[in-house]
Design a protein around this motif. Structure first.
Motif, short mmCIF file in Angstrom:
data_model
loop_
_atom_site.label_atom_id
_atom_site.label_comp_id
_atom_site.label_asym_id
_atom_site.label_seq_id
_atom_site.Cartn_x
_atom_site.Cartn_y
_atom_site.Cartn_z
N LEU A 292 0.80 -1.23 0.00
CA LEU A 292 0.00 0.00 0.00
C LEU A 292 0.83 1.28 0.00
CD1 LEU A 292 -3.12 -0.70 2.25
CD2 LEU A 292 -3.02 -0.37 -0.22
N PRO A 293 1.91 1.39 0.83
CA PRO A 293 2.68 2.64 0.78
C PRO A 293 3.21 2.96 -0.61
CG PRO A 293 3.25 1.40 2.74
CD PRO A 293 2.38 0.51 1.92
N GLY A 294 3.73 1.93 -1.30
CA GLY A 294 4.22 2.15 -2.65
C GLY A 294 3.11 2.50 -3.62
N VAL A 295 1.96 1.81 -3.43
CA VAL A 295 0.81 2.09 -4.30
C VAL A 295 0.31 3.51 -4.09
CG1 VAL A 295 -1.58 1.45 -4.80
CG2 VAL A 295 0.14 -0.33 -4.49
N LEU A 296 0.21 3.92 -2.81
CA LEU A 296 -0.27 5.27 -2.51
C LEU A 296 0.74 6.32 -2.95
CD1 LEU A 296 -1.78 4.68 1.04
CD2 LEU A 296 -3.02 5.06 -1.10
N ALA A 297 2.03 5.99 -2.82
CA ALA A 297 3.06 6.94 -3.25
C ALA A 297 2.96 7.20 -4.75
CB ALA A 297 4.45 6.42 -2.89
N GLY A 298 2.53 6.18 -5.48
CA GLY A 298 2.37 6.35 -6.92
C GLY A 298 0.98 6.75 -7.34
N ALA A 299 0.13 7.13 -6.34
CA ALA A 299 -1.26 7.48 -6.67
C ALA A 299 -1.33 8.67 -7.61
CB ALA A 299 -2.04 7.77 -5.39
N GLN A 300 -0.44 9.65 -7.41
CA GLN A 300 -0.46 10.83 -8.27
C GLN A 300 -0.19 10.45 -9.72
OE1 GLN A 300 -1.05 13.93 -6.74
NE2 GLN A 300 -1.39 14.70 -8.81
N GLN A 301 0.77 9.53 -9.89
CA GLN A 301 1.08 9.10 -11.25
C GLN A 301 0.00 8.18 -11.79
OE1 GLN A 301 4.90 7.22 -11.55
NE2 GLN A 301 4.71 6.79 -13.74
N THR A 302 -0.56 7.34 -10.89
CA THR A 302 -1.59 6.40 -11.32
C THR A 302 -2.85 7.13 -11.80
OG1 THR A 302 -0.78 4.74 -9.76
CG2 THR A 302 -3.02 4.46 -10.60
N VAL A 303 -3.23 8.20 -11.08
CA VAL A 303 -4.45 8.90 -11.45
C VAL A 303 -4.31 9.62 -12.79
CG1 VAL A 303 -3.97 11.14 -10.37
CG2 VAL A 303 -6.33 10.27 -10.45
N ARG A 304 -3.08 9.91 -13.17
CA ARG A 304 -2.88 10.56 -14.47
C ARG A 304 -3.31 9.65 -15.62
NH1 ARG A 304 2.38 12.23 -12.36
NH2 ARG A 304 2.20 14.35 -11.51
N ILE A 305 -3.26 8.34 -15.38
CA ILE A 305 -3.69 7.38 -16.40
C ILE A 305 -5.15 7.64 -16.76
CG2 ILE A 305 -4.02 4.93 -16.92
CD1 ILE A 305 -1.79 4.31 -14.95
N THR A 306 -5.94 8.07 -15.76
CA THR A 306 -7.37 8.29 -15.99
C THR A 306 -7.66 9.64 -16.60
OG1 THR A 306 -7.72 9.25 -13.78
CG2 THR A 306 -7.81 6.85 -13.96
N GLY A 307 -6.63 10.49 -16.72
CA GLY A 307 -6.83 11.81 -17.28
C GLY A 307 -7.13 12.88 -16.26
N HIS A 308 -7.01 12.55 -14.97
CA HIS A 308 -7.24 13.51 -13.90
C HIS A 308 -5.92 13.80 -13.19
CE1 HIS A 308 -11.59 13.16 -14.39
NE2 HIS A 308 -11.45 11.84 -14.37
N GLY A 309 -5.94 14.81 -12.33
CA GLY A 309 -4.73 15.14 -11.58
C GLY A 309 -4.90 14.97 -10.09
N ASN A 310 -6.13 14.95 -9.60
CA ASN A 310 -6.38 14.83 -8.16
C ASN A 310 -6.52 13.36 -7.78
OD1 ASN A 310 -7.26 14.99 -5.51
ND2 ASN A 310 -8.59 16.76 -5.91
N PRO A 311 -5.69 12.87 -6.82
CA PRO A 311 -5.79 11.46 -6.41
C PRO A 311 -7.12 11.08 -5.80
CG PRO A 311 -3.70 12.42 -5.69
CD PRO A 311 -4.54 13.54 -6.19
N LEU A 312 -7.91 12.07 -5.37
CA LEU A 312 -9.23 11.76 -4.80
C LEU A 312 -10.13 11.06 -5.81
CD1 LEU A 312 -9.98 14.97 -2.70
CD2 LEU A 312 -9.19 12.72 -1.89
N TRP A 313 -9.83 11.23 -7.09
CA TRP A 313 -10.61 10.53 -8.11
C TRP A 313 -10.50 9.02 -7.94
CZ3 TRP A 313 -14.31 11.95 -11.36
CH2 TRP A 313 -14.46 13.30 -11.63
#
Length: 547
Positions: A292-313
């Motif tokens: 989870l820490p690694g996954v959450l650390a990459g949340a900002q980059q992961t959310v970009r895949i969806t076309g958004h910038g806010n990890p709350l998405w």
């Protein structure tokens, strides 16, 4: 050295989680405690577990699915087989198709094949997590049997759907005709290989034991190797290793009935398998927390895949998926139970209600907790496509699957105990008469064998009075048991009460014996070897007495 340290950290976390979940005042399920401990390990150490998808699948799923198939009560499963199949097959297919399109619609950046793969891995349920949640509020036995049967079959069906979805993602195309033909081979060959491997191994093992004697350790090791052998052989022939492991476990039940192992072997084997199940399930949840820490650390980059910038998405997507899964399951469970009640009204009893109680439907829906199989399945997504490019939206799929697991665990831990409190299912036919008849049959067989044995011993060694007296004492015990089980219900109930009282007194006596032996060993009045031997005998008697 680093790998060994990681394994030790994980095992310690599993052990600590079991104790911590019992110490906590709130009914927090063990899987959630394991996830938290795993997250603490990920945050507090420099070690990181790099999970190889194929290795992860091989190490964790075959033994867990094999054990589920082995231990699930077959007769209880058959009683509600229609409901189980509707949940395990129909609901899985509906979830894969429906949630696949929903996920792709909500997250257009996720390819449709990957969306189907994610829907496939979140379709199986985890009865172990449900048992942990419902530990303080006893779950109705019949419901638990349905959930166990559903989990056993939907693990296999969900992972087979995952296989087809991944193949479509890798090749870029999907043919319904080819998939149907492939499914027949994958499922049929997988089941056949699991059955054949188990029958062949158990027959060979029984033959060796009859000719050369039985070695407990090797028997246990063989049982541990069967699921891996079935899985690897099925995968070699491009069949379903998952279904092979499940079929091997189911076959193991019937193979063991006809080729029984020694009592000591069965007891030790059960203990080993209990430990394996506890360790593997625990490690999977601890690994989820560690990732989870690694996954959450990459949340900002992961959310970009969806076309958004806010990890709350990402949280919004998890909520949408959990809501979709809950809605589909609620509707399907309601329809399935309503059809079951209508069949019962038509076939037998007009007093059966027309519609299931809403609390029952809600409890069955919330009991669809995602757990070890979902995590194991999503982690097996390939790292790259056939052309070497990264697998599309893999990190996003892992993040969403992990979120669904945690969200479903939290929801069930908060709401399921409330719904289960006081919930009763229709009464099941009592199995007491069947049990009493079986006991009487066994007692009569024992009397015949003792009579035969005492005559043989008297003829071989003389002193017939001695053997007759010894045999009579044992046979009188069996005759008293037969009499108590063969009379009316009132006498039989009194006999069962007497059995319980005798059991409690025996356990207290065994406890006193053990305490006296331990004190004697501490005071050096007996040697440690003698003490260990006597305590082991008392342990075996206690296990037998507790049943």
């Amino acid at each position: 050295m680093e790998v060994i340290s990681i394994v030790l950290f994980l095992l310690v976390a599993v052990v600590v989680s079991g104790a911590a979940s019992r110490m906590l005042p709130l009914p927090i399920p063990t899987p959630l405690v394991q996830i938290v401990l795993g997250a603490l390990i990920g945050l507090s150490t420099s070690y990181r577990v790099a999970l190889d998808p194929e290795l992860f699948l091989l190490l964790f799923l075959p033994p867990l699915l094999f054990l589920d198939g082995w231990r699930i009560p077959k007769d209880e499963l058959l009683k509600d087989l229609t409901v189980v199949l509707e949940l395990a097959l129909g609901l899985v297919l509906l979830t894969v198709l429906g949630m696949g399109f929903v996920i792709h619609w909500v997250i257009p950046a996720m390819p449709l094949a990957v969306a189907f793969a994610l829907a496939a891995v979140v379709s199986p349920t985890d009865p172990i997590a449900v048992s942990a949640i419902a530990a303080r509020v006893p779950i109705p036995r019949r419901m638990m049997h349905i959930l166990e049967g559903e989990s056993l079959l939907n693990d296999a069906s969900g992972l087979v759907c995952l296989r087809f979805a991944v193949a479509a993602a890798l090749t870029g195309g999907f043919s319904a005709t080819t998939a149907a033909a492939n499914f027949v081979w994958v499922a049929g060959a997988g089941i056949l290989i699991g059955v054949v491997v188990t029958v062949a191994v158990t027959r060979a093992k029984a033959w060796v034991s009859r000719r050369y004697g039985e070695e407990t350790a090797s028997q246990i090791l063989v049982s541990l190797l069967i699921p891996f052998g079935s899985y690897l052989l099925a995968e070699h022939f491009h069949a379903s290793g998952i279904l092979a492991a499940v079929a091997a476990g189911v076959t193991m039940t019937f193979a063991e009935i006809s080729r029984q192992a020694m009592a000591a072997t069965r007891m030790r084997r059960n203990s080993v398998w209990d430990t394996v199940q506890f360790a593997l399930n625990g490690i999977i949840f601890v690994l989820l927390g560690e990732q989870l820490p690694g996954v959450l650390a990459g949340a900002q980059q992961t959310v970009r895949i969806t076309g958004h910038g806010n990890p709350l998405w990402l949280g919004a997507y998890i909520i949408a998926i959990v809501a979709g899964l809950a809605a589909l399951r609620f509707v399907w469970v309601w329809v399935s139970l309503r059809l079951t009640l209508l069949r019962q009204r038509k076939d037998a009893d007009a007093a059966v209600p027309r519609s299931p109680e809403w609390r029952l439907v809600a409890a069955m829906s919330l009991a669809g907790v995602r757990g070890a199989i979902t995590l194991a399945g999503v982690l097996t997504l390939p790292l790259a496509l056939d052309d070497g490019t990264p697998f599309p939206a893999r990190d996003l799929a892992i993040f969403l699957a992990a979120g669904v697991i945690i969200a479903s665990l939290v929801m069930a831990s908060l709401l399921l105990p409330v719904l289960l409190n006081g919930l009763t299912l229709p009464p099941e036919p009592s199995s007491q008469a069947e049990e009493d008849a079986a006991r009487v049959m066994a007692y009569e067989a024992a009397i015949r064998e003792i009579e035969h044995a005492q005559h043989e011993l008297a003829e071989a060694h003389g002193n017939a009075d001695y053997y007759s007296a010894a045999g009579s004492r044992i046979m009188d015990l069996y005759r008293d048991r037969i009499e108590s089980r063969s009379q009316g219900a009132r006498v039989a109930a009194a006999a069962r009460l007497q059995d319980r009282l005798e059991r409690d007194l025996r356990l207290r006596g065994l406890k006193a014996e053990r305490r006296a032996i331990v004190n004697s060993a501490r005071e050096r009045r007996i040697g440690s070897a003698t003490a260990q031997k006597l305590i082991r005998e008392l342990d075996l008697q206690e296990v037998r007495t507790r049943g």
